[in-house]
Scaffold this motif. Structure first.
Motif, PDB file in Angstrom:
ATOM      1  N   GLY A  57       7.444 -63.154  49.332  1.00  0.00           N
ATOM      2  CA  GLY A  57       7.813 -62.088  48.249  1.00  0.00           C
ATOM      3  C   GLY A  57       7.814 -60.728  48.038  1.00  0.00           C
ATOM      4  O   GLY A  57       8.857 -59.887  47.790  1.00  0.00           O
ATOM      5  N   ALA A  58       6.706 -60.818  49.082  1.00  0.00           N
ATOM      6  CA  ALA A  58       6.153 -59.324  49.358  1.00  0.00           C
ATOM      7  C   ALA A  58       6.754 -58.518  50.539  1.00  0.00           C
ATOM      8  O   ALA A  58       7.124 -57.648  50.492  1.00  0.00           O
ATOM      9  CB  ALA A  58       4.376 -59.162  49.968  1.00  0.00           C
ATOM     10  N   ILE A  59       7.723 -59.170  51.557  1.00  0.00           N
ATOM     11  CA  ILE A  59       8.598 -59.068  52.434  1.00  0.00           C
ATOM     12  C   ILE A  59       9.900 -58.412  51.565  1.00  0.00           C
ATOM     13  O   ILE A  59      10.474 -57.538  51.779  1.00  0.00           O
ATOM     14  CB  ILE A  59       8.999 -60.349  53.755  1.00  0.00           C
ATOM     15  CG1 ILE A  59       7.443 -60.176  53.961  1.00  0.00           C
ATOM     16  CG2 ILE A  59      10.268 -59.415  54.148  1.00  0.00           C
ATOM     17  CD1 ILE A  59       7.577 -61.223  55.303  1.00  0.00           C
ATOM     18  N   LEU A  60       9.933 -58.981  50.937  1.00  0.00           N
ATOM     19  CA  LEU A  60      11.502 -58.440  49.855  1.00  0.00           C
ATOM     20  C   LEU A  60      10.892 -57.894  48.685  1.00  0.00           C
ATOM     21  O   LEU A  60      11.743 -57.070  49.106  1.00  0.00           O
ATOM     22  CB  LEU A  60      11.387 -60.006  49.349  1.00  0.00           C
ATOM     23  CG  LEU A  60      12.192 -61.435  49.803  1.00  0.00           C
ATOM     24  CD1 LEU A  60      12.664 -62.490  48.304  1.00  0.00           C
ATOM     25  CD2 LEU A  60      13.740 -61.244  50.479  1.00  0.00           C
ATOM     26  N   THR A  61       9.739 -57.772  49.098  1.00  0.00           N
ATOM     27  CA  THR A  61       9.972 -56.204  47.812  1.00  0.00           C
ATOM     28  C   THR A  61       9.680 -54.805  48.445  1.00  0.00           C
ATOM     29  O   THR A  61      10.028 -53.473  48.268  1.00  0.00           O
ATOM     30  CB  THR A  61       8.302 -56.597  47.109  1.00  0.00           C
ATOM     31  OG1 THR A  61       8.123 -57.991  46.487  1.00  0.00           O
ATOM     32  CG2 THR A  61       8.060 -55.583  46.113  1.00  0.00           C
ATOM     33  N   GLY A  62       8.731 -55.235  49.691  1.00  0.00           N
ATOM     34  CA  GLY A  62       9.069 -54.297  50.681  1.00  0.00           C
ATOM     35  C   GLY A  62      10.594 -53.895  50.488  1.00  0.00           C
ATOM     36  O   GLY A  62      10.800 -52.524  51.302  1.00  0.00           O
ATOM     37  N   ALA A  63      11.216 -54.843  51.628  1.00  0.00           N
ATOM     38  CA  ALA A  63      12.160 -54.355  51.837  1.00  0.00           C
ATOM     39  C   ALA A  63      13.075 -53.350  50.629  1.00  0.00           C
ATOM     40  O   ALA A  63      13.702 -52.764  50.885  1.00  0.00           O
ATOM     41  CB  ALA A  63      13.289 -55.599  51.978  1.00  0.00           C
ATOM     42  N   PHE A  64      13.027 -54.249  49.619  1.00  0.00           N
ATOM     43  CA  PHE A  64      13.320 -53.220  48.631  1.00  0.00           C
ATOM     44  C   PHE A  64      13.189 -51.850  48.014  1.00  0.00           C
ATOM     45  O   PHE A  64      14.053 -51.151  47.778  1.00  0.00           O
ATOM     46  CB  PHE A  64      13.222 -54.575  47.082  1.00  0.00           C
ATOM     47  CG  PHE A  64      13.644 -53.752  46.050  1.00  0.00           C
ATOM     48  CD1 PHE A  64      15.147 -53.930  45.481  1.00  0.00           C
ATOM     49  CD2 PHE A  64      13.864 -52.824  45.264  1.00  0.00           C
ATOM     50  CE1 PHE A  64      15.447 -53.586  44.237  1.00  0.00           C
ATOM     51  CE2 PHE A  64      13.560 -52.860  43.892  1.00  0.00           C
ATOM     52  CZ  PHE A  64      15.026 -53.062  43.371  1.00  0.00           C
ATOM     53  N   CYS A  65      11.403 -51.846  47.986  1.00  0.00           N
ATOM     54  CA  CYS A  65      11.490 -50.456  48.251  1.00  0.00           C
ATOM     55  C   CYS A  65      11.766 -49.655  49.543  1.00  0.00           C
ATOM     56  O   CYS A  65      11.952 -48.766  49.485  1.00  0.00           O
ATOM     57  CB  CYS A  65       9.508 -50.793  48.269  1.00  0.00           C
ATOM     58  SG  CYS A  65       9.106 -51.470  46.829  1.00  0.00           S
ATOM     59  N   ALA A  66      11.713 -50.317  50.192  1.00  0.00           N
ATOM     60  CA  ALA A  66      12.824 -49.169  51.283  1.00  0.00           C
ATOM     61  C   ALA A  66      14.091 -48.809  51.239  1.00  0.00           C
ATOM     62  O   ALA A  66      14.656 -47.615  52.089  1.00  0.00           O
ATOM     63  CB  ALA A  66      12.515 -50.330  52.789  1.00  0.00           C
ATOM     64  N   VAL A  67      14.448 -49.671  50.412  1.00  0.00           N
ATOM     65  CA  VAL A  67      16.550 -49.547  50.115  1.00  0.00           C
ATOM     66  C   VAL A  67      16.379 -47.809  50.433  1.00  0.00           C
ATOM     67  O   VAL A  67      16.900 -47.124  50.840  1.00  0.00           O
ATOM     68  CB  VAL A  67      17.154 -49.986  49.470  1.00  0.00           C
ATOM     69  CG1 VAL A  67      17.929 -49.543  48.999  1.00  0.00           C
ATOM     70  CG2 VAL A  67      17.069 -52.068  50.157  1.00  0.00           C
ATOM     71  N   PRO A  68      16.140 -47.787  49.081  1.00  0.00           N
ATOM     72  CA  PRO A  68      16.056 -45.771  48.449  1.00  0.00           C
ATOM     73  C   PRO A  68      16.739 -44.425  49.820  1.00  0.00           C
ATOM     74  O   PRO A  68      16.925 -43.973  50.096  1.00  0.00           O
ATOM     75  CB  PRO A  68      15.194 -45.331  47.689  1.00  0.00           C
ATOM     76  CG  PRO A  68      14.730 -46.767  47.239  1.00  0.00           C
ATOM     77  CD  PRO A  68      14.859 -46.892  48.464  1.00  0.00           C
ATOM     78  N   PHE A  69      15.235 -45.723  51.386  1.00  0.00           N
ATOM     79  CA  PHE A  69      14.330 -44.451  52.040  1.00  0.00           C
ATOM     80  C   PHE A  69      15.190 -45.278  53.537  1.00  0.00           C
ATOM     81  O   PHE A  69      15.421 -44.418  54.328  1.00  0.00           O
ATOM     82  CB  PHE A  69      12.871 -44.260  52.330  1.00  0.00           C
ATOM     83  CG  PHE A  69      12.443 -44.593  51.021  1.00  0.00           C
ATOM     84  CD1 PHE A  69      12.378 -42.880  50.660  1.00  0.00           C
ATOM     85  CD2 PHE A  69      11.545 -45.070  50.386  1.00  0.00           C
ATOM     86  CE1 PHE A  69      11.403 -42.698  50.000  1.00  0.00           C
ATOM     87  CE2 PHE A  69      10.925 -44.949  49.448  1.00  0.00           C
ATOM     88  CZ  PHE A  69      11.393 -43.495  48.332  1.00  0.00           C
ATOM     89  N   MET A  70      16.212 -45.993  53.274  1.00  0.00           N
ATOM     90  CA  MET A  70      17.011 -46.672  54.880  1.00  0.00           C
ATOM     91  C   MET A  70      18.107 -45.634  55.098  1.00  0.00           C
ATOM     92  O   MET A  70      18.828 -45.307  54.082  1.00  0.00           O
ATOM     93  CB  MET A  70      17.479 -47.893  54.070  1.00  0.00           C
ATOM     94  CG  MET A  70      16.807 -48.616  54.971  1.00  0.00           C
ATOM     95  SD  MET A  70      16.738 -50.209  54.531  1.00  0.00           S
ATOM     96  CE  MET A  70      18.786 -50.540  53.960  1.00  0.00           C
ATOM     97  N   ILE A  71      18.010 -44.155  55.860  1.00  0.00           N
ATOM     98  CA  ILE A  71      18.774 -43.736  56.690  1.00  0.00           C
ATOM     99  C   ILE A  71      19.862 -44.996  57.836  1.00  0.00           C
ATOM    100  O   ILE A  71      21.342 -44.163  57.492  1.00  0.00           O
ATOM    101  CB  ILE A  71      17.953 -42.689  57.018  1.00  0.00           C
ATOM    102  CG1 ILE A  71      16.622 -42.457  56.224  1.00  0.00           C
ATOM    103  CG2 ILE A  71      18.844 -40.966  57.181  1.00  0.00           C
ATOM    104  CD1 ILE A  71      15.807 -41.725  56.810  1.00  0.00           C
ATOM    105  N   GLY A  72      19.100 -45.172  58.092  1.00  0.00           N
ATOM    106  CA  GLY A  72      19.931 -45.351  59.650  1.00  0.00           C
ATOM    107  C   GLY A  72      20.531 -46.550  59.632  1.00  0.00           C
ATOM    108  O   GLY A  72      20.428 -47.400  60.936  1.00  0.00           O
ATOM    109  N   GLY A  73      20.851 -47.345  58.283  1.00  0.00           N
ATOM    110  CA  GLY A  73      19.834 -49.244  58.078  1.00  0.00           C
ATOM    111  C   GLY A  73      20.033 -49.375  58.746  1.00  0.00           C
ATOM    112  O   GLY A  73      18.774 -48.896  59.701  1.00  0.00           O
TER     113      GLY A  73
END
Ligand SMILES: Nc1ncnc2c1ncn2[C@@H]1O[C@H](COP(=O)(O)OP(=O)(O)O)[C@@H](O)[C@H]1O
Ligand SMILES: [Mg+2]
Lengths: 225, 646
Positions: B587-603
């Protein structure tokens, strides 16, 4: 022939301390025996040897004619789980399990399905005066109530012998008397023998007879109640 | 009298009590060492910023004494910082750091590493660019040991200091009249400082969860002994004083041990390469004030935590410590405070960084708030669906004390959050470096492209480097062809050195250097942060498992007397950790990945995903292993045929 548990010439030492110096004891079917004696006289050691918790250094223990002291730890552990019941002074109930699950645990360990084990466990609550305590947790029970749950747990597997080491040690006089009454009555009702270690004559009085231990030896056979 | 009693309390706790004391000591030591590391990381980047400041000139408002400019040159795959200096006529500026005197016109000073490289490589590849070095730069001139730096002295009207340069700090800094060589923090150094601050937040949060648990450990196991003390007539005040004194003594010892561990680890940590090189060990030591502060703050916090823990234990003289529902986690408040503290200085630096840090802290806050609640839910579901005794025990245990289970898994859950965040955040630019045609490009002064191209052609021919040179608008492009190796490239660089004053001919790879470097460093940083988080998680799992055995040794012992197989208890203990770990880690990994989406620049990065997978496997293995360490303890604790309350 109706000797259920027999201990012969039991000896046990801890280093220099002689905890048991050759004890002979016979417990008959349905009989309640009190083991009395001052602190450090070897009462608990005797109980542990008879119950297969501890291997005696010498002597033999027979349960229904079968020698049990020579069995391996696994066998004795299983024997304790299935043929014996235990009531200790306190602290034997798992605090996070509701009372009924504490009682059902020995059944589940024996492979009884959970639903059935809990149903069987519940049947003990009424007779022991624990109605509506089924889902309470040990922290929410009084000392006397907790001991009655422990009695239910000891009896739920329909054991041949129930061992109780100072079962009233943490209770006040009146609750202790009530607990002893229930313990003796319910073991008799289930045709189980009872061995109670105590230093309290009022507790011993509930039993059919009393044996006295002094320095690891039996003093005398007490009078029949 | 209290101290004496405390000392006896410390020593007289029996084997279990002693083990508990050692556990606390170890936990505090680990926490202190990692805390020092988190602090040191920041002060180390600060130190680098200060070390590099002199190359970043501040225009003088008045009283200029010198002209300073800088640019990057390249050799093989490494960057050389070239600083051009000239004293203004009639002025005697103080020398830059690491130099015995201000460089005279024509003088060249090289850093030890650059001097060594110039000796080792053929002159036509490097030494030709920096002929006849005057001397070697001291450490004070360098950002890190092994850094390649050249300082070149000029006349103030030399072309290198008068010609315009690109005003892009990634490539060069144009000539500036300065009043001193104190300089100012560089943009790149500041970027690193912000990144290290974020890394510290990521490390410190699991550390606080762990430290708090460790502090409470000392207190939690004291119930019975405290009850016994009350029985003999100690007042509650005395008991609080003794317990806190004990916790503080143990914590002080632990903090000292942690500081020693950190000091011993510094040489190893100094080897972690960042910004192209390892560290000066001195930079990694936080100042004596910070160190002393840590050694005071850690025991103080443990003491406070102990008081808070004591208030939860209602001790009755009969020795039955009543369980009461603990109040809402104070930790949340600590976190909120931390978030505010972290956000405050950042708000002045730039809003985007503040947003990232605040978002991160808020997400952490949510994870930590939701953690115990989710553990409880998981426990309820586990217990409801359990058929066998082990799962039932595990589920009920989770419901009973979700915070304990959360403490065990929080490290990995938060690490999973970090891993999910950073693992996917790492842009893919680093994964494949599209190799274009190898060519050196340099911008010629206006209208001189043809002339510069002709000069370049001659120089390259003389140097024996096959190349086709042509001007493209203002830019002279020297294509080296597919057969050029690194040596040929460096010969070309040397041949073209100074062809346009103040400018370096660069390849495309050189131009992307800063981006490539910072990405590589973020990756290294991620691995470091993950390692720290895992260390915390594993230590916490081991300590929680051990203390839970100690806490319930009587019940476990009696259960074993009654014939309960230890395997069942072991299976229950394992399930108790693994079930929430599986659910919450994922769950935490998914949460982290979700939070990272707005900051994802290079895919999404493949290496990142693989790192993530590796971390999850390592985390599980570590936590299972740490839990298994307490198995012998369970065995020995329950073998005592007559367990007595101590
Ligand atoms: N595990 C042990 N290790 C060493 N000595 C023991 C152990 N258990 C009991 N003893 C000693 O054996 C003697 C009898 O103990 P115990 O049977 O517990 O007495 P009681 O139950 O009558 O109080 C005592 O002297 C006690 O100190
Ligand atoms: Mg005893």
């Amino acid at each position: 022939m109706n000797d259920v548990l027999v201990g012969r010439a039991l000896t046990k030492r801890f280093g220099q301390t002689v905890a048991l110096g050759g004890v002979d004891i016979t417990v008959r079917a349905g009989e309640a025996v009190a083991i009395m004696g001052p602190s450090g006289s070897g009462k608990s050691t005797l109980l542990h040897c008879l119950a297969g918790i501890m291997k005696p250094d010498g002597g033999e223990v027979h349960l229904l004619g079968r020698r049990i002291d020579a069995m391996g730890e696994r066998g004795r552990s299983q024997l304790r789980r299935t043929r014996f019941g235990f009531v200790f002074q306190f602290g034997q109930l798992l605090p996070e399990l509701p009372a009924e699950e504490n009682v059902a645990l020995p059944l589940m360990l024996g492979g009884v399905p959970r639903v059935q084990a809990v149903r069987q466990a519940r049947e003990w609550f009424g007779p022991l005066g624990l109605r509506s305590m089924e889902t309470r947790r040990p922290g929410e029970l009084s000392g006397g109530q907790a001991q009655r749950v422990a009695i239910a747990r000891a009896l739920v597997t329909r054991p041949a012998v129930v061992f109780a080491d100072e079962p009233t040690g943490a209770l006040d006089q009146q609750t202790g008397q009530e607990t002893m009454r229930l313990l003796v009555e319910s073991t008799k009702h289930n045709d189980a023998s009872l061995i109670v270690v105590t230093h309290d004559p009022n507790v011993a009085a509930w039993c059919d007879r009393t044996v006295e231990v002094r320095d690891g030896r039996l003093l005398e056979s007490g009078a029949l109640a | 009298m209290n101290l004496e009693l405390t000392w006896r309390l410390l020593r007289g706790g029996g084997r279990g009590g002693l083990l508990g004391t050692w556990l606390t000591l170890g936990a505090v030591a680990v926490a202190t060492a990692l805390l020092l590391f988190a602090v040191a990381a920041n002060s180390a980047f600060q130190a680098r910023t200060e070390r590099g400041a002199w190359r970043n000139p501040v225009p003088a408002a008045s009283g200029a004494v010198a002209v300073e400019a800088s640019r990057f040159d390249f050799v093989r795959d490494r960057a050389i910082t070239v600083v051009d200096l000239a004293a203004l006529p009639g002025r005697a500026p103080a020398p830059p750091p690491g130099l015995p005197r201000f460089p005279a016109p024509g003088e060249v000073w090289l850093s030890p590493a650059l001097a060594g490289l110039a000796r080792d490589l053929p002159a036509a590849e490097l030494a030709g660019r920096y002929p006849d070095p005057e001397g070697v730069l001291g450490d004070a001139a360098l950002v890190h040991p092994g850094e390649l730096v050249a300082v070149v002295g000029h006349e103030p009207d030399a072309p290198a200091l008068t010609a315009g340069r690109t005003d892009d700090w990634v490539v060069a800094r144009p000539p500036v009249k300065v009043a001193s060589l104190a300089g100012q923090p560089g943009e790149d150094a500041q970027a690193y400082q912000v990144l290290s601050l974020i890394a510290s937040v990521l490390m410190v949060v699991p550390l606080l969860v762990f430290g708090g648990a460790a502090a409470r450990l000392t207190v939690a196991r004291r119930d019975r002994r405290l009850a016994a003390l009350r029985l003999v007539g100690a007042t509650p005040g005395q008991i609080v004083a003794m317990t806190v004194a004990e916790a503080v003594i143990v914590a002080l010892a632990g903090a000292l041990a942690g500081a020693v561990v950190f000091a011993l680890a510094v040489p190893l940590l100094a080897g972690i390469e960042m910004q192209g090189g390892p560290w000066f060990t001195a930079d990694l030591f936080p100042g004596p004030l910070v160190l002393a502060g840590g050694l005071v703050a850690v025991p103080l916090l443990v003491g406070l935590s102990a008081v808070a823990g004591l208030r939860r234990v209602v001790v009755s003289p009969l020795g039955v410590a009543k369980r009461e529902t603990p109040p809402a986690m104070r930790f949340v408040r600590v976190l909120a405070l931390l978030a505010v503290l972290a956000a405050f200085p950042l708000l002045t630096r730039g809003t985007s960084v503040a947003v990232i840090v605040v978002a991160l802290a808020l997400a952490f806050l949510c994870v930590n708030l939701a953690g115990p609640w989710v553990v409880g839910m998981i426990g309820r579901i586990t217990a409801a669906g359990a058929r066998g005794p082990a799962r039932l025990l595990a589920g009920r245990r989770l419901v009973d004390d979700p915070r304990a289970a959360w403490r065990t898994v929080s490290g990995v859950a938060l690490t999973g959050f970090v891993a999910g965040f950073l693992g996917l955040l790492s842009p893919s630019a680093l994964d494949g470096d599209a190799a274009g045609p190898l060519q050196l490009r340099v911008t010629a002064p206006a209208g001189q492209a043809e002339r510069t191209a002709e000069l370049a052609r001659t120089r390259l021919r003389d140097a024996g480097v096959p190349a086709t040179v042509r001007p493209v608008k203002d830019v002279v492009v020297a294509a080296l062809g597919s057969s050029a190796d690194p040596a040929a490239l460096d010969r070309a660089r040397t041949a073209l050195a100074g062809i346009v004053p103040g400018r370096t001919p660069t390849t495309g790879h050189d131009d992307r250097r800063f981006g490539t470097q910072i990405l590589a460093d973020v990756r290294v940083g991620t691995i470091v942060v993950l390692s720290v988080s895992f260390l915390v998680a594993i230590a916490s799992a081991g300590i929680t498992a051990t203390s839970s055995v100690l806490d319930r040794r009587q019940t476990y012992g009696l259960l074993r007397l009654a014939g309960t197989p230890l395997e069942v208890l072991d299976r229950a203990r394992r399930a108790e950790t693994l079930i929430p770990l599986t659910v919450m880690g994922g769950g935490a990994i998914l949460t982290g990945a979700f939070c990272a989406v707005p900051f994802m620049i290079g895919g999404v990065s493949l290496v990142g995903v693989l790192t993530l997978a590796g971390c999850v496997v390592a985390g599980f293995a570590g936590v299972i292993g740490a839990g298994a360490l307490s198995r012998p303890l369970l065995r020995s604790v329950t073998t005592d045929p007559a367990p007595r309350p101590d």
